[in-house]
Scaffold this motif. Sequence first.
Motif, PDB file in Angstrom:
ATOM      1  N   ARG A  29      -4.491   6.603  -0.213  1.00  0.00           N
ATOM      2  CA  ARG A  29      -3.982   6.577  -1.597  1.00  0.00           C
ATOM      3  C   ARG A  29      -4.016   5.158  -2.142  1.00  0.00           C
ATOM      4  N   ASN A  30      -3.612   4.178  -1.363  1.00  0.00           N
ATOM      5  CA  ASN A  30      -3.642   2.787  -1.804  1.00  0.00           C
ATOM      6  C   ASN A  30      -5.075   2.325  -2.053  1.00  0.00           C
ATOM      7  N   THR A  31      -5.992   2.743  -1.190  1.00  0.00           N
ATOM      8  CA  THR A  31      -7.406   2.404  -1.382  1.00  0.00           C
ATOM      9  C   THR A  31      -7.915   3.004  -2.683  1.00  0.00           C
ATOM     10  N   VAL A  32      -7.567   4.264  -2.937  1.00  0.00           N
ATOM     11  CA  VAL A  32      -7.984   4.930  -4.173  1.00  0.00           C
ATOM     12  C   VAL A  32      -7.395   4.224  -5.385  1.00  0.00           C
ATOM     13  N   SER A  33      -6.145   3.850  -5.312  1.00  0.00           N
ATOM     14  CA  SER A  33      -5.513   3.147  -6.441  1.00  0.00           C
ATOM     15  C   SER A  33      -6.245   1.853  -6.754  1.00  0.00           C
ATOM     16  N   GLY A  34      -6.572   1.097  -5.708  1.00  0.00           N
ATOM     17  CA  GLY A  34      -7.320  -0.143  -5.908  1.00  0.00           C
ATOM     18  C   GLY A  34      -8.705   0.112  -6.454  1.00  0.00           C
ATOM     19  N   TRP A  35      -9.374   1.136  -5.913  1.00  0.00           N
ATOM     20  CA  TRP A  35     -10.708   1.497  -6.396  1.00  0.00           C
ATOM     21  C   TRP A  35     -10.657   1.912  -7.853  1.00  0.00           C
ATOM     22  N   TYR A  36      -9.665   2.733  -8.202  1.00  0.00           N
ATOM     23  CA  TYR A  36      -9.572   3.240  -9.569  1.00  0.00           C
ATOM     24  C   TYR A  36      -9.354   2.107 -10.570  1.00  0.00           C
ATOM     25  N   SER A  37      -8.468   1.198 -10.229  1.00  0.00           N
ATOM     26  CA  SER A  37      -8.172   0.122 -11.172  1.00  0.00           C
ATOM     27  C   SER A  37      -9.222  -0.981 -11.156  1.00  0.00           C
ATOM     28  N   ASN A  38     -10.070  -1.022 -10.158  1.00  0.00           N
ATOM     29  CA  ASN A  38     -11.097  -2.064 -10.087  1.00  0.00           C
ATOM     30  C   ASN A  38     -12.499  -1.486 -10.310  1.00  0.00           C
ATOM     31  N   GLU A  39     -13.098  -0.949  -9.265  1.00  0.00           N
ATOM     32  CA  GLU A  39     -14.494  -0.500  -9.354  1.00  0.00           C
ATOM     33  C   GLU A  39     -14.699   0.611 -10.381  1.00  0.00           C
ATOM     34  N   TYR A  40     -13.866   1.651 -10.353  1.00  0.00           N
ATOM     35  CA  TYR A  40     -14.051   2.782 -11.254  1.00  0.00           C
ATOM     36  C   TYR A  40     -13.906   2.351 -12.703  1.00  0.00           C
ATOM     37  N   LYS A  41     -12.831   1.662 -12.995  1.00  0.00           N
ATOM     38  CA  LYS A  41     -12.587   1.218 -14.373  1.00  0.00           C
ATOM     39  C   LYS A  41     -13.690   0.269 -14.827  1.00  0.00           C
ATOM     40  N   SER A  43     -16.700   0.033 -13.636  1.00  0.00           N
ATOM     41  CA  SER A  43     -17.943   0.785 -13.706  1.00  0.00           C
ATOM     42  C   SER A  43     -18.048   1.526 -15.032  1.00  0.00           C
ATOM     43  N   ASN A  44     -16.989   2.202 -15.437  1.00  0.00           N
ATOM     44  CA  ASN A  44     -17.006   2.909 -16.713  1.00  0.00           C
ATOM     45  C   ASN A  44     -17.156   1.945 -17.878  1.00  0.00           C
ATOM     46  N   GLU A  45     -16.449   0.834 -17.822  1.00  0.00           N
ATOM     47  CA  GLU A  45     -16.567  -0.155 -18.895  1.00  0.00           C
ATOM     48  C   GLU A  45     -18.004  -0.667 -19.002  1.00  0.00           C
ATOM     49  N   ARG A  46     -18.633  -0.919 -17.868  1.00  0.00           N
ATOM     50  CA  ARG A  46     -20.027  -1.387 -17.873  1.00  0.00           C
ATOM     51  C   ARG A  46     -20.956  -0.302 -18.397  1.00  0.00           C
ATOM     52  N   LEU A  47     -20.744   0.935 -17.961  1.00  0.00           N
ATOM     53  CA  LEU A  47     -21.559   2.044 -18.438  1.00  0.00           C
ATOM     54  C   LEU A  47     -21.443   2.180 -19.955  1.00  0.00           C
ATOM     55  N   TYR A  48     -20.237   2.137 -20.464  1.00  0.00           N
ATOM     56  CA  TYR A  48     -20.030   2.286 -21.907  1.00  0.00           C
ATOM     57  C   TYR A  48     -20.651   1.119 -22.673  1.00  0.00           C
ATOM     58  N   SER A  49     -20.644  -0.068 -22.089  1.00  0.00           N
ATOM     59  CA  SER A  49     -21.272  -1.213 -22.755  1.00  0.00           C
ATOM     60  C   SER A  49     -22.794  -1.038 -22.792  1.00  0.00           C
ATOM     61  N   ILE A  50     -23.348  -0.362 -21.791  1.00  0.00           N
ATOM     62  CA  ILE A  50     -24.784  -0.063 -21.809  1.00  0.00           C
ATOM     63  C   ILE A  50     -25.090   0.897 -22.960  1.00  0.00           C
ATOM     64  N   PHE A  51     -24.238   1.888 -23.148  1.00  0.00           N
ATOM     65  CA  PHE A  51     -24.419   2.795 -24.283  1.00  0.00           C
ATOM     66  C   PHE A  51     -24.389   2.015 -25.601  1.00  0.00           C
TER      67      PHE A  51
END
Length: 173
Positions: A29-41, A43-51
Amino acid sequence: MSNTTVNTNETTIVTDEVKSFQNEIAEVRNTVSGWYSNEYKTSNERLYSIFSKLYVHYDNLTSTVDDATTQKREWIEAECKAKGVVLTKKPTVIQLLVNYAFYVDDVDCSKRLSSYVRVLKSAVCTDGVAADNIAKWIADKGGVESVRQQTTKSAVTKEQRIEEGNALLNRFE
């Protein structure tokens, strides 16, 4: 050994096993929390900037019809074909841009590419959405997958999906 000793040992073993499970799942759960707030977020921000960048190119390729624009379109279509991208007979500017930007050699990414085309097309067709606010629009709509789903014939709203999900969960209680 008495039954009391055996039961106590079994209880201790079970308790230790449950505690170990709790610690391990808490670590996940802690790993997921860190992933969600770092890589996932991120990643989405970068993807949306590509759009956003693709939207700028879309505007540039559709706002004027001149030799340069025609040559740009022909070039990107030729590049897509050279990469092995399967295109429709007369691909749209959006299809060309998305396929050129997101196509990955030796990876079947046709569903993802189709989704991204739908998202960019939806944004382009929505009043008030432009290159400078497409990222916020996608996020406000619930993300790429949510926007994609809303463009299908059998589209359901986010609220309908939540209601159906809650009904499904309640069946198991």
